[in-house]
Motif scaffolding. Structure first.
Motif, PDB file in Angstrom:
ATOM      1  N   TYR A  90       0.854  -1.183   0.000  1.00  0.00           N
ATOM      2  CA  TYR A  90       0.000   0.000   0.000  1.00  0.00           C
ATOM      3  C   TYR A  90       0.895   1.241   0.000  1.00  0.00           C
ATOM      4  O   TYR A  90       1.907   1.283   0.683  1.00  0.00           O
ATOM      5  CB  TYR A  90      -0.916   0.028   1.234  1.00  0.00           C
ATOM      6  N   LEU A  91       0.447   2.245  -0.759  1.00  0.00           N
ATOM      7  CA  LEU A  91       1.228   3.470  -0.876  1.00  0.00           C
ATOM      8  C   LEU A  91       0.260   4.633  -1.022  1.00  0.00           C
ATOM      9  O   LEU A  91      -0.706   4.543  -1.788  1.00  0.00           O
ATOM     10  CB  LEU A  91       2.120   3.366  -2.116  1.00  0.00           C
ATOM     11  N   VAL A  92       0.507   5.709  -0.283  1.00  0.00           N
ATOM     12  CA  VAL A  92      -0.307   6.922  -0.409  1.00  0.00           C
ATOM     13  C   VAL A  92       0.631   8.070  -0.758  1.00  0.00           C
ATOM     14  O   VAL A  92       1.606   8.315  -0.041  1.00  0.00           O
ATOM     15  CB  VAL A  92      -1.073   7.220   0.884  1.00  0.00           C
ATOM     16  N   LYS A  93       0.349   8.745  -1.836  1.00  0.00           N
ATOM     17  CA  LYS A  93       1.179   9.845  -2.311  1.00  0.00           C
ATOM     18  C   LYS A  93       0.313  11.050  -2.625  1.00  0.00           C
ATOM     19  O   LYS A  93      -0.890  10.943  -2.830  1.00  0.00           O
ATOM     20  CB  LYS A  93       1.960   9.422  -3.564  1.00  0.00           C
ATOM     21  N   ARG A  94       0.974  12.203  -2.669  1.00  0.00           N
ATOM     22  CA  ARG A  94       0.264  13.438  -2.991  1.00  0.00           C
ATOM     23  C   ARG A  94       0.393  13.750  -4.475  1.00  0.00           C
ATOM     24  O   ARG A  94       1.374  13.388  -5.130  1.00  0.00           O
ATOM     25  CB  ARG A  94       0.832  14.587  -2.173  1.00  0.00           C
ATOM     26  N   THR A  95      -0.582  14.448  -4.981  1.00  0.00           N
ATOM     27  CA  THR A  95      -0.557  14.900  -6.370  1.00  0.00           C
ATOM     28  C   THR A  95       0.733  15.654  -6.657  1.00  0.00           C
ATOM     29  O   THR A  95       1.150  16.509  -5.866  1.00  0.00           O
ATOM     30  CB  THR A  95      -1.766  15.804  -6.653  1.00  0.00           C
ATOM     31  N   GLY A  96       1.369  15.331  -7.774  1.00  0.00           N
ATOM     32  CA  GLY A  96       2.591  16.006  -8.180  1.00  0.00           C
ATOM     33  C   GLY A  96       3.870  15.334  -7.709  1.00  0.00           C
ATOM     34  O   GLY A  96       4.956  15.661  -8.204  1.00  0.00           O
TER      35      GLY A  96
END
Lengths: 114, 114
Positions: free
Chosen positions: B10-16
């Protein structure tokens, strides 16, 4: 271009019963390979069964068998004596003899009830 | 047994953000693949690699790039993550010689871009 179609988004079966998942494909190739992959919930995708197009005999793996109709471009999966552990998403896939990427159908979610 | 591992489940990243998804296989397979899996769409090929430093675009390469510096490792790069890249990403590998053309899959990385 080759395409793979699974017309049943969802199927259900009771334990110990038999269920058949449908798959049709379109290709102009004469040599190719067909696969059924199983993806249990939150678990890794694994190969269930494979069929070489040049083989007339239908492949079988324990409770899993296929009905390969080359002229009709049909490749269905039969699961006999269904078990709770068979609950998963099943993908039909195609690759040509050059063996590059797999082309997948959209999948069939199979639920098994006791 | 073939083992394909992916760096994160699982990975959560921000736009850009620039995002790296890593895949490693331990069977000396020449071919490696990145697929994207979305509900109702099945698996779609992003990129594949025939061998070290070789790559080919798949069906949906826009917004992605890949790197294969070593035979066992195939990286997928999202140059500037966007919300429409929220998806499950599956890596696979395959022996390039004649044979069954079976692909072996990793467990997948579920990426969320916020």
């Amino acid at each position: 271009a080759q395409t793979v179609t699974q017309s049943q988004p969802e199927m259900s079966v009771q334990e110990a019963e038999t269920v058949t998942l449908s798959c049709t494909y379109d290709t102009s190739e004469s040599d190719y390979y067909l696969f059924w992959y199983k993806q249990p919930p939150s678990r890794q995708m694994i190969l269930v069964i494979r069929q070489e197009a040049y083989k007339q005999q239908n492949a079988t793996e324990n409770r899993f068998s296929v009905n390969f109709q080359k002229a009709a471009k049909s490749f269905s999966l039969k699961i006999s004596d269904s078990q709770l552990g068979d609950a998963a998403m099943y993908f039909c896939a195609y690759t040509n003899q050059a063996g590059t990427a797999l082309i997948f159908g959209k999948g069939t979610t199979l639920s098994v009830s006791s | 047994d073939v083992k394909v591992t992916q760096s994160s489940r699982y990975l959560v990243k921000r736009t850009g953000e620039k995002v790296f998804l890593e895949c490693v296989q331990d069977m000396d397979h020449e071919n490696m693949f990145w697929y994207r899996q979305d509900p109702g769409l099945g698996l779609r090929l992003i990129y594949f690699s025939y061998d070290v430093k070789m790559k080919e675009k798949g069906d949906i390469p826009e917004g992605y790039s890949v790197s294969r510096e070593k035979k066992e490792r195939f990286s997928l790069i999202l140059e500037s993550a966007s919300t429409n890249q929220t998806s499950m990403y599956l890596c696979a590998s395959r022996y390039a010689g004649t044979g069954t053309y079976e692909q072996y899959f990793g467990p997948g990385t579920r990426l969320t871009v916020t």
